[in-house]
Motif scaffolding. Structure first.
Motif, PDB file in Angstrom:
ATOM      1  N   ILE A 108       1.716  10.971 -10.077  1.00  0.00           N
ATOM      2  CA  ILE A 108       0.570  10.415 -10.815  1.00  0.00           C
ATOM      3  C   ILE A 108       0.342   8.957 -10.434  1.00  0.00           C
ATOM      4  N   HIS A 109       1.424   8.170 -10.361  1.00  0.00           N
ATOM      5  CA  HIS A 109       1.281   6.757  -9.959  1.00  0.00           C
ATOM      6  C   HIS A 109       0.744   6.623  -8.543  1.00  0.00           C
ATOM      7  N   ALA A 110       1.195   7.489  -7.645  1.00  0.00           N
ATOM      8  CA  ALA A 110       0.700   7.450  -6.270  1.00  0.00           C
ATOM      9  C   ALA A 110      -0.796   7.760  -6.226  1.00  0.00           C
ATOM     10  N   GLN A 111      -1.223   8.720  -7.024  1.00  0.00           N
ATOM     11  CA  GLN A 111      -2.650   9.054  -7.075  1.00  0.00           C
ATOM     12  C   GLN A 111      -3.472   7.900  -7.648  1.00  0.00           C
ATOM     13  N   LEU A 112      -2.939   7.247  -8.668  1.00  0.00           N
ATOM     14  CA  LEU A 112      -3.625   6.097  -9.266  1.00  0.00           C
ATOM     15  C   LEU A 112      -3.729   4.942  -8.266  1.00  0.00           C
ATOM     16  N   ASP A 113      -2.628   4.697  -7.537  1.00  0.00           N
ATOM     17  CA  ASP A 113      -2.632   3.638  -6.524  1.00  0.00           C
ATOM     18  C   ASP A 113      -3.630   3.941  -5.409  1.00  0.00           C
ATOM     19  N   GLN A 114      -3.699   5.214  -5.014  1.00  0.00           N
ATOM     20  CA  GLN A 114      -4.622   5.624  -3.953  1.00  0.00           C
ATOM     21  C   GLN A 114      -6.069   5.454  -4.422  1.00  0.00           C
ATOM     22  N   GLU A 115      -6.353   5.761  -5.668  1.00  0.00           N
ATOM     23  CA  GLU A 115      -7.702   5.602  -6.219  1.00  0.00           C
ATOM     24  C   GLU A 115      -8.077   4.127  -6.309  1.00  0.00           C
ATOM     25  N   ALA A 116      -7.104   3.284  -6.587  1.00  0.00           N
ATOM     26  CA  ALA A 116      -7.362   1.851  -6.753  1.00  0.00           C
ATOM     27  C   ALA A 116      -7.585   1.156  -5.399  1.00  0.00           C
ATOM     28  N   ALA A 117      -7.044   1.736  -4.337  1.00  0.00           N
ATOM     29  CA  ALA A 117      -7.153   1.111  -3.013  1.00  0.00           C
ATOM     30  C   ALA A 117      -8.497   1.303  -2.382  1.00  0.00           C
TER      31      ALA A 117
END
Length: 74
Positions: free
Chosen positions: A65-74
């Motif tokens: 979930i954190h990886a997906q959030l980081d990817q969306e934020a980038a």
């Protein structure tokens, strides 16, 4: 008489984690069975196999979930 209400133990870094079933992960991510198995097959979501049972550590789900959030934020 006062009843004893145990509190949840605080997990230390080296204690075992809760293991989730595929249906539990499906419910938490609100995804279908094949979508969850695709995440497992592509190693986006880490799991272990115990006999024929597939289990996903809660930490692996949190990391995903954190990886997906980081990817969306980038």
């Amino acid at each position: 008489m006062t009843s004893y209400q145990p509190t949840a133990p605080h997990q230390a870094p080296n204690t075992p984690q809760e293991l989730l079933t595929v249906p539990q992960v499906m419910a938490r991510l609100q995804l279908g069975r094949s979508a969850v198995y695709d995440l497992l097959r592509t190693k986006q979501l880490v799991s272990i196999t115990l006999g024929r049972a597939r289990r996903i550590p809660t930490r692996a789900l949190t990391d995903f979930i954190h990886a997906q959030l980081d990817q969306e934020a980038a």
